[in-house]
Motif scaffolding. Structure first.
Motif, PDB file in Angstrom:
ATOM      1  N   ASP A 113       0.863  -1.183   0.000  1.00 26.55           N
ATOM      2  CA  ASP A 113       0.000   0.000   0.000  1.00 26.55           C
ATOM      3  C   ASP A 113       0.896   1.229   0.000  1.00 26.55           C
ATOM      4  OD1 ASP A 113       0.784   0.526   2.707  1.00 26.55           O
ATOM      5  OD2 ASP A 113      -0.763  -0.860   3.406  1.00 26.55           O
ATOM      6  N   ASP A 114       0.324   2.399   0.236  1.00 29.07           N
ATOM      7  CA  ASP A 114       1.080   3.642   0.135  1.00 29.07           C
ATOM      8  C   ASP A 114       2.142   3.807   1.221  1.00 29.07           C
ATOM      9  OD1 ASP A 114      -0.264   4.373  -2.103  1.00 29.07           O
ATOM     10  OD2 ASP A 114      -1.647   5.757  -1.102  1.00 29.07           O
ATOM     11  N   LYS A 115       2.171   2.914   2.181  1.00 32.41           N
ATOM     12  CA  LYS A 115       3.152   3.019   3.256  1.00 32.41           C
ATOM     13  C   LYS A 115       3.914   1.721   3.495  1.00 32.41           C
ATOM     14  CE  LYS A 115       2.757   7.278   4.801  1.00 32.41           C
ATOM     15  NZ  LYS A 115       3.920   8.211   4.831  1.00 32.41           N
ATOM     16  N   THR A 116       3.704   0.724   2.637  1.00 34.63           N
ATOM     17  CA  THR A 116       4.240  -0.606   2.947  1.00 34.63           C
ATOM     18  C   THR A 116       4.844  -1.282   1.723  1.00 34.63           C
ATOM     19  OG1 THR A 116       2.436  -0.813   4.555  1.00 34.63           O
ATOM     20  CG2 THR A 116       3.720  -2.791   4.084  1.00 34.63           C
ATOM     21  N   ILE A 117       5.983  -1.931   1.950  1.00 35.10           N
ATOM     22  CA  ILE A 117       6.650  -2.747   0.937  1.00 35.10           C
ATOM     23  C   ILE A 117       6.820  -4.149   1.495  1.00 35.10           C
ATOM     24  CG2 ILE A 117       8.759  -3.088  -0.420  1.00 35.10           C
ATOM     25  CD1 ILE A 117       9.293  -0.099  -0.111  1.00 35.10           C
ATOM     26  N   ARG A 118       6.630  -5.138   0.652  1.00 38.83           N
ATOM     27  CA  ARG A 118       6.922  -6.530   1.018  1.00 38.83           C
ATOM     28  C   ARG A 118       8.177  -6.959   0.265  1.00 38.83           C
ATOM     29  NH1 ARG A 118       5.827 -10.378   4.766  1.00 38.83           N
ATOM     30  NH2 ARG A 118       3.578  -9.908   4.670  1.00 38.83           N
ATOM     31  N   LEU A 119       9.182  -7.406   1.017  1.00 40.86           N
ATOM     32  CA  LEU A 119      10.393  -7.909   0.375  1.00 40.86           C
ATOM     33  C   LEU A 119      10.078  -9.167  -0.436  1.00 40.86           C
ATOM     34  CD1 LEU A 119      13.157  -7.549   3.114  1.00 40.86           C
ATOM     35  CD2 LEU A 119      12.607  -5.985   1.245  1.00 40.86           C
ATOM     36  N   GLY A 120      10.751  -9.270  -1.569  1.00 41.54           N
ATOM     37  CA  GLY A 120      10.537 -10.415  -2.439  1.00 41.54           C
ATOM     38  C   GLY A 120      11.471 -11.570  -2.118  1.00 41.54           C
ATOM     39  N   LEU A 121      11.131 -12.729  -2.638  1.00 40.12           N
ATOM     40  CA  LEU A 121      11.979 -13.905  -2.465  1.00 40.12           C
ATOM     41  C   LEU A 121      13.333 -13.710  -3.129  1.00 40.12           C
ATOM     42  CD1 LEU A 121       9.206 -16.537  -3.226  1.00 40.12           C
ATOM     43  CD2 LEU A 121      10.188 -16.065  -0.970  1.00 40.12           C
ATOM     44  N   ASN A 122      13.422 -12.741  -4.055  1.00 38.70           N
ATOM     45  CA  ASN A 122      14.692 -12.473  -4.734  1.00 38.70           C
ATOM     46  C   ASN A 122      15.744 -11.890  -3.806  1.00 38.70           C
ATOM     47  OD1 ASN A 122      13.530  -9.943  -4.377  1.00 38.70           O
ATOM     48  ND2 ASN A 122      13.842  -9.256  -6.483  1.00 38.70           N
ATOM     49  N   GLN A 123      15.351 -11.478  -2.604  1.00 41.42           N
ATOM     50  CA  GLN A 123      16.322 -10.937  -1.653  1.00 41.42           C
ATOM     51  C   GLN A 123      17.107 -12.031  -0.934  1.00 41.42           C
ATOM     52  OE1 GLN A 123      16.780  -7.458  -1.518  1.00 41.42           O
ATOM     53  NE2 GLN A 123      15.435  -7.729  -3.295  1.00 41.42           N
ATOM     54  N   LEU A 124      16.666 -13.277  -1.080  1.00 38.70           N
ATOM     55  CA  LEU A 124      17.362 -14.392  -0.438  1.00 38.70           C
ATOM     56  C   LEU A 124      18.609 -14.769  -1.228  1.00 38.70           C
ATOM     57  CD1 LEU A 124      14.236 -16.553   0.404  1.00 38.70           C
ATOM     58  CD2 LEU A 124      15.729 -15.450   2.079  1.00 38.70           C
ATOM     59  N   LYS A 125      19.700 -14.985  -0.523  1.00 39.15           N
ATOM     60  CA  LYS A 125      20.949 -15.362  -1.179  1.00 39.15           C
ATOM     61  C   LYS A 125      20.989 -16.866  -1.432  1.00 39.15           C
ATOM     62  CE  LYS A 125      23.777 -14.033   1.924  1.00 39.15           C
ATOM     63  NZ  LYS A 125      25.096 -13.898   2.544  1.00 39.15           N
ATOM     64  N   GLY A 126      21.596 -17.244  -2.540  1.00 43.37           N
ATOM     65  CA  GLY A 126      21.917 -18.645  -2.780  1.00 43.37           C
ATOM     66  C   GLY A 126      20.765 -19.528  -3.189  1.00 43.37           C
ATOM     67  N   ILE A 127      19.631 -18.953  -3.579  1.00 42.99           N
ATOM     68  CA  ILE A 127      18.502 -19.759  -4.043  1.00 42.99           C
ATOM     69  C   ILE A 127      18.288 -19.474  -5.524  1.00 42.99           C
ATOM     70  CG2 ILE A 127      16.055 -20.311  -3.777  1.00 42.99           C
ATOM     71  CD1 ILE A 127      16.172 -19.484  -0.930  1.00 42.99           C
ATOM     72  N   ASP A 128      18.260 -20.522  -6.309  1.00 41.48           N
ATOM     73  CA  ASP A 128      18.087 -20.375  -7.747  1.00 41.48           C
ATOM     74  C   ASP A 128      16.729 -19.742  -8.059  1.00 41.48           C
ATOM     75  OD1 ASP A 128      19.086 -21.197 -10.525  1.00 41.48           O
ATOM     76  OD2 ASP A 128      17.070 -22.045 -10.475  1.00 41.48           O
TER      77      ASP A 128
END
Length: 425
Positions: free
Chosen positions: A193-208
């Motif tokens: 929403d206008d005040k919130t971000i959800r981190l994506g799975l792409n932020q995880l290291k070492g996972i294809d």
């Protein structure tokens, strides 16, 4: 595409041109065109040559250079210039000015301006393009913050700051950053929403990435019933299961991190008659402490959406001044800063001096390390992820810098190997 703008501190040579322009713009210095014939060329920049086109026009006006001679000067001022080529071009310029009876003092000022400009100069078209990107980036950050930060996080590695610094900056600007979650995260970071971000799975290291896409695709077919359901329906490699569990991505499925790690190590399979079975019982492991969660965050994502690392040690370093308090301290006051190194700069025009940016839980502070101190503490300055810098505070036209007198390593072993900085040398 969102472009992140890096603000580089001007070195001594750049300062010869930039600082006079700012002083003149602020009414602290009179406008001086060096020679009356330069007024039409330099009036827009208050008598200071800031663009390549201005320097070439100056040569054409004062020395009657033609197009090919001006091009020769431009090439001599290029990034890959040789000193010999530069001196040859300046010699030709001096000879032409002497022929036109330009006084020696004016010649010296013109040559000094061109030499200073040559070390950093750029065409006006580049300046306009960069300014447009800077303006657009600032506008997005102010008016569409979630989209701005989500785009930067999805484009890493790039720009001036690491993902960890971007997350802390977003929080300082009132945004809520939700952690990576197997139930709610997409592959990329998303705006909730206008005040919130959800981190994506792409932020995880070492996972294809293929494994992440597959997991999201399976989730789209039917929501996870529980962790066993996810582990059974997704053929994730053991390293991926461990990373997801350690990062807290399975918390929404009823498990804390250690419980999820315990469960992820179990052999989970479907039984034809009795459904899901596992070879392990409930986890006997205790929940992680804040320091352990921080370490797990940096090991899996090189960032945290929880407390800044410096907040967890603040009580143990009463001598350190917080970044947010520096504007309220006087010029020349002795100060100690302790923080995470997020940037080191040692530009070629800075005569060996080094600029360091430290981050704590309240913001970013800047330190200036003289060349002699840098050489004496080179390994500490270039290798340690956390530093303690002692020195004198300097206030100059709204810019606050610590003039370093001593640089020491600050030991933070839990996450030292995972901290990233952007270094420009």
């Amino acid at each position: 595409m969102v472009v992140q703008v890096a603000i580089i501190r001007p070195g001594p040579i750049v300062g010869k041109m930039v600082h006079p322009y700012l002083d003149r713009r602020n009414g602290k210095q009179p406008v001086d065109y060096i020679h009356p014939s330069f007024e039409p060329v330099l009036s827009r920049t208050l008598g200071v040559p800031l663009f390549q086109e201005q320097v070439l026009k100056m040569a054409m006006v004062i020395a009657d250079f033609n197009g090919s001679e001006a091009e020769e000067l431009r090439r001599a001022m290029s990034f890959h210039r040789s000193e010999e080529r530069m001196q040859r071009a300046l010699g030709k310029l001096r000879a032409a000015m002497t022929k036109r009876e330009v006084t020696h003092d004016v010649q010296e000022r013109i040559v000094n301006s061109i030499q200073s400009f040559a070390l950093y100069g750029f065409p006006e078209s580049h300046a306009i393009s960069f300014a447009l990107l800077a303006y657009a980036s600032v506008w997005l950050k102010v008016h569409r913050g979630p989209e701005f930060y989500a785009a930067l996080l999805n484009c890493q590695p790039m720009g001036f700051y690491s993902s960890a610094t971007l997350v802390h900056d977003a929080k300082h600007h009132g945004l809520k950053i939700l952690p990576v979650c197997a139930v709610n995260s997409e592959v990329k970071c998303t705006v909730v929403d206008d005040k919130t971000i959800r981190l994506g799975l792409n932020q995880l290291k070492g996972i294809d990435r293929t494994a992440l896409l597959s997991m999201v695709a399976v989730r789209c077919q039917a929501a996870w019933k529980d962790l066993d359901d996810l582990l059974t329906r997704c053929s994730l490699p053991k390293d991926a299961r461990r990373a997801l569990a350690k990062a807290g991505a399975f918390n929404a499925l009823g498990h804390h991190r250690r419980s999820a790690l315990w469960r992820s190590e179990a052999e989970v399979h479907h039984d034809l008659f009795f459904g899901v079975e596992t070879n392990e019982g409930d986890s006997p492991l205790a929940m992680m402490k804040p320091e352990e969660r921080l370490e797990a965050d940096y090991q899996t994502t090189r960032m945290t959406v929880g407390p800044h690392p410096m907040l967890l040690v603040r009580a143990a370093i009463p001598q350190a001044i917080k970044a947010i308090n520096l504007p309220f301290m006087r010029h020349g006051q002795g100060v100690t800063l302790i923080g995470m190194v997020i940037c080191r700069q040692r530009p070629g025009t800075a005569k060996g001096h080094c600029f360091i940016s430290l981050e704590d839980e309240t913001g970013i502070s800047n330190a200036f390390v003289p060349s002699a101190l840098f050489e004496a503490k080179r390994l500490i300055i270039t290798q340690e992820p956390f530093l303690e810098i002692r020195g004198m505070l300097q206030h100059s036209e709204g810019v606050i810098t610590l003039l370093a007198g001593t640089v020491l390593p600050f030991r933070y072993p839990a996450i030292s190997s995972q901290v990233q900085s952007h270094d420009f040398r």
